[in-house]
Motif scaffolding. Structure first.
Motif, PDB file in Angstrom:
ATOM      1  N   GLU A 147      40.884  20.226  20.290  1.00 23.85           N
ATOM      2  CA  GLU A 147      41.355  20.809  19.030  1.00 23.85           C
ATOM      3  C   GLU A 147      42.405  19.932  18.352  1.00 23.85           C
ATOM      4  OE1 GLU A 147      41.334  22.999  15.827  1.00 23.85           O
ATOM      5  OE2 GLU A 147      39.928  23.227  17.496  1.00 23.85           O
ATOM      6  N   PRO A 148      43.403  19.398  19.066  1.00 24.78           N
ATOM      7  CA  PRO A 148      44.340  18.476  18.394  1.00 24.78           C
ATOM      8  C   PRO A 148      43.653  17.225  17.835  1.00 24.78           C
ATOM      9  CG  PRO A 148      45.255  19.191  20.485  1.00 24.78           C
ATOM     10  CD  PRO A 148      43.855  19.707  20.420  1.00 24.78           C
ATOM     11  N   HIS A 150      40.572  17.105  16.700  1.00 20.05           N
ATOM     12  CA  HIS A 150      39.868  17.544  15.499  1.00 20.05           C
ATOM     13  C   HIS A 150      40.845  17.704  14.331  1.00 20.05           C
ATOM     14  CE1 HIS A 150      37.291  19.881  12.832  1.00 20.05           C
ATOM     15  NE2 HIS A 150      36.271  19.388  13.536  1.00 20.05           N
ATOM     16  N   ARG A 151      42.011  18.288  14.587  1.00 21.25           N
ATOM     17  CA  ARG A 151      43.011  18.451  13.528  1.00 21.25           C
ATOM     18  C   ARG A 151      43.517  17.098  13.025  1.00 21.25           C
ATOM     19  NH1 ARG A 151      45.191  22.663  16.791  1.00 21.25           N
ATOM     20  NH2 ARG A 151      46.821  21.213  17.446  1.00 21.25           N
ATOM     21  N   ALA A 152      43.765  16.151  13.943  1.00 19.47           N
ATOM     22  CA  ALA A 152      44.259  14.831  13.547  1.00 19.47           C
ATOM     23  C   ALA A 152      43.215  14.096  12.706  1.00 19.47           C
ATOM     24  CB  ALA A 152      44.622  14.008  14.779  1.00 19.47           C
ATOM     25  N   THR A 154      40.788  15.492  10.887  1.00 20.09           N
ATOM     26  CA  THR A 154      40.668  16.183   9.604  1.00 20.09           C
ATOM     27  C   THR A 154      41.825  15.813   8.679  1.00 20.09           C
ATOM     28  OG1 THR A 154      39.571  18.001  10.736  1.00 20.09           O
ATOM     29  CG2 THR A 154      40.401  18.447   8.531  1.00 20.09           C
ATOM     30  N   ALA A 155      43.047  15.753   9.219  1.00 19.61           N
ATOM     31  CA  ALA A 155      44.210  15.381   8.408  1.00 19.61           C
ATOM     32  C   ALA A 155      44.081  13.939   7.908  1.00 19.61           C
ATOM     33  CB  ALA A 155      45.490  15.550   9.223  1.00 19.61           C
ATOM     34  N   GLN A 156      43.621  13.052   8.773  1.00 13.69           N
ATOM     35  CA  GLN A 156      43.474  11.654   8.371  1.00 13.69           C
ATOM     36  C   GLN A 156      42.382  11.502   7.304  1.00 13.69           C
ATOM     37  OE1 GLN A 156      45.637   9.611   9.339  1.00 13.69           O
ATOM     38  NE2 GLN A 156      44.834   7.632   8.775  1.00 13.69           N
ATOM     39  N   GLU A 158      41.528  13.766   5.138  1.00 13.24           N
ATOM     40  CA  GLU A 158      42.099  14.327   3.899  1.00 13.24           C
ATOM     41  C   GLU A 158      43.013  13.295   3.240  1.00 13.24           C
ATOM     42  OE1 GLU A 158      42.782  16.747   0.819  1.00 13.24           O
ATOM     43  OE2 GLU A 158      41.346  17.123   2.422  1.00 13.24           O
TER      44      GLU A 158
END
Length: 179
Positions: A147-148, A150-152, A154-156, A158
């Motif tokens: 999950e971290p 995936h979040r990293a 997605t943020a990158q 964006e």
């Protein structure tokens, strides 16, 4: 693939150039009534006229040329991934097109994921054409780091203004054991 195409083109061009020059030299020598210089026709033309089509040498050469031709055809017809990908267009009165290089995006995403604690040796593979991206991220890490990661990612994405939505697949690999 661009490098392979250029090398194949240069090689084919050199072979054709050498063959053309050989024909010109032989033609000039034959027109002036002199003996052939680079290639003596009697030494190679005689055995060729006596070789039958069912001979193993003819079959082997035919198969080799056919396989080479088929390989060249397949590599030229195959759709290769473009080196550049489109990002979101600018807003305003005049639309602006922006492009990013695929390898740069893959390296940037790998670096962003490797910065997370407990994650290392990240490999990213970005596929797609135009504004439809598919991303596979495969870092080494424990199963709870999915999950971290995936979040990293997605943020990158964006931050890079990647087109929405990007299909992101995280395929965690087991961490290596320290001996």
């Amino acid at each position: 693939m661009r490098v392979v195409n250029r090398l194949a083109g240069v090689l084919l061009g050199l072979v054709l150039l050498a063959g053309g020059l050989l024909v010109v030299v032989e033609g000039v020598l034959a027109a002036t009534g002199r003996r052939p210089w680079p290639v003596d026709f009697a030494t190679w033309y005689g055995p060729l006229t006596r070789t039958e089509l069912r001979a193993p040498v003819v079959l082997a050469c035919s198969i080799a040329v056919g396989v080479l031709g088929l390989l060249l055809f397949v590599t030229q017809v195959r759709r290769w991934a473009p080196p550049r990908l489109a990002v979101r267009h600018g807003t305003g009165a005049r639309p602006v097109s922006w492009w990013v290089y695929r390898r740069s995006v893959e390296r940037e995403l790998s670096s962003a994921v490797d910065a997370l604690p407990g994650v290392s040796e990240t490999r990213c593979r970005l596929r797609g054409r135009g504004d439809r991206w598919r991303l596979t991220v495969s870092p080494r890490g424990r199963s709870d780091t999915g999950e971290p990661v995936h979040r990293a990612v997605t943020a990158q994405l964006e931050r890079m203004a990647a087109p929405v939505p990007v299909r992101v697949r995280v395929a965690l690999r087991r961490p290596r054991r320290v001996a």
